[in-house]
Design an enzyme around this catalytic site. Structure first.
Site, short mmCIF file in Angstrom:
data_model
loop_
_atom_site.label_atom_id
_atom_site.label_comp_id
_atom_site.label_asym_id
_atom_site.label_seq_id
_atom_site.Cartn_x
_atom_site.Cartn_y
_atom_site.Cartn_z
N ASN A 162 1.20 -14.92 55.65
CA ASN A 162 0.00 -14.12 55.41
C ASN A 162 0.19 -13.24 54.18
OD1 ASN A 162 -2.54 -12.81 56.05
ND2 ASN A 162 -1.35 -11.08 56.82
N ASP A 186 0.71 -7.99 61.22
CA ASP A 186 1.41 -7.58 59.99
C ASP A 186 2.87 -7.21 60.21
OD1 ASP A 186 -1.05 -7.84 58.62
OD2 ASP A 186 -1.61 -5.79 59.17
N HIS A 226 -0.86 -9.63 52.65
CA HIS A 226 -1.42 -8.34 53.08
C HIS A 226 -1.49 -7.42 51.86
CE1 HIS A 226 -2.47 -5.22 55.92
NE2 HIS A 226 -1.69 -4.41 55.23
N LEU A 236 -9.53 -13.24 58.29
CA LEU A 236 -9.69 -11.93 58.92
C LEU A 236 -9.94 -12.00 60.43
CD1 LEU A 236 -11.80 -10.18 56.13
CD2 LEU A 236 -9.33 -10.14 56.48
N LYS A 237 -9.41 -13.04 61.06
CA LYS A 237 -9.60 -13.13 62.51
C LYS A 237 -8.23 -13.30 63.16
CE LYS A 237 -12.86 -15.04 65.68
NZ LYS A 237 -13.12 -13.92 66.49
N GLU A 262 -1.65 -9.84 44.35
CA GLU A 262 -1.76 -10.87 45.38
C GLU A 262 -1.79 -12.26 44.76
OE1 GLU A 262 -4.76 -10.31 48.44
OE2 GLU A 262 -4.84 -8.19 47.98
N ILE A 267 -5.42 -14.72 65.24
CA ILE A 267 -5.12 -16.10 65.66
C ILE A 267 -4.53 -16.06 67.07
CG2 ILE A 267 -3.70 -18.12 65.14
CD1 ILE A 267 -3.96 -17.46 62.23
N SER A 300 -10.59 -15.63 46.53
CA SER A 300 -9.89 -15.54 45.25
C SER A 300 -8.41 -15.93 45.39
CB SER A 300 -10.04 -14.15 44.63
OG SER A 300 -9.35 -13.20 45.39
C1 GRF Z 1 -7.30 -9.94 50.09
O1 GRF Z 1 -7.16 -8.63 49.64
C2 GRF Z 1 -6.33 -10.17 51.21
O2 GRF Z 1 -5.10 -9.57 51.05
C3 GRF Z 1 -7.07 -9.55 52.33
O3 GRF Z 1 -8.41 -9.93 52.15
C4 GRF Z 1 -8.64 -10.13 50.77
C5 GRF Z 1 -9.16 -11.51 50.59
O4 GRF Z 1 -9.56 -11.79 49.31
N1 GRF Z 1 -6.49 -9.83 53.60
P1 GRF Z 1 -9.96 -13.24 48.88
O5 GRF Z 1 -10.90 -13.83 49.93
O6 GRF Z 1 -8.70 -14.05 48.75
O7 GRF Z 1 -10.66 -13.08 47.56
#
Ligand code: GRF
Length: 201
Positions: free
Chosen positions: A106, A149, A108, A89-90, A178, A92, A13
């Protein structure tokens, strides 16, 4: 126009928010590559649908996958100036981060430095915020360094969450933030980069 690579692992998203903000706008940054560690994630499917080049990361390369070393070469050769981690989510590898120092940002889903660090991702963050009874949560965009972070904060926005009834509700509210601040932060960094180039001319 500055070339971006967006790294994703899931739903995508935030990638959509960036695409919608930048697509066909004059002088907006261009999403040149979408990179993922998950070949089947919806975010990659979205990129393909929009005709953006996609790359899948793997420890060993083959004709469909690239290693971090190969990726670094591809990004350099295509003049990618900024990497945006949008739900990637990995962890780097340090060597890759060192190669792109100051060029990786990034998003968060919390108000860093609170609720950051190892294990603090996705719903874990919102559960922790909910269980602590925090009045506020929000989202933070920051530069990436070799500590989870931890890098310099670029933009942060908070929202009231004390009236929300579950981590899921917090997650939805934070996600809206976000989608707003990630494109803003990218613009801010890109503008700074362009100013630097301008000053050196
Ligand atoms: C988001 O909340 C981002 O901050 C977190 O993972 C989620 C990813 O959402 N690290 P999307 O894949 O952008 O919908």
């Amino acid at each position: 126009m500055i070339n971006l690579a967006v790294f994703v692992s899931g739903r995508g998203s935030n990638l959509r928010a960036l695409f919608n903000e930048f697509y066909s706008k004059e002088n907006a940054p261009q999403i040149k590559f979408v990179v993922s560690n998950k070949p089947d994630c919806p975010a990659l499917a979205f990129a393909c649908e929009k005709g953006i080049q996609t790359l899948v990361l793997s420890k060993k390369s083959n004709n469909q996958k690239v290693t971090y070393e190969e990726l670094a070469v591809i990004l350099h050769n295509n003049d990618v100036r900024l990497i945006v981690l949008a739900g990637f989510l990995k962890k780097i590898p340090e060597e890759f981060i060192d190669k792109f120092k100051g060029k990786i940002i990034n998003i968060h889903p919390a108000l860093l430095p609170k609720y950051g660090g190892k294990g603090m991702y996705g719903m874990n963050v919102h559960k922790a915020v909910f269980e602590s009874g925090e009045k506020y949560s929000g989202a933070t965009v920051h530069f990436v360094d070799n500590i989870y972070d931890h890098g310099e904060i670029i933009l942060q926005e908070k929202i009231l969450v004390e009236n929300l009834d579950s981590p899921e509700e917090i997650s939805e509210a934070v996600l809206r933030i976000e989608h707003k601040i990630l494109p803003q932060a990218v613009f801010a960094v890109v503008n700074q980069m362009s100013e630097k180039v301008g000053n050196n001319e």
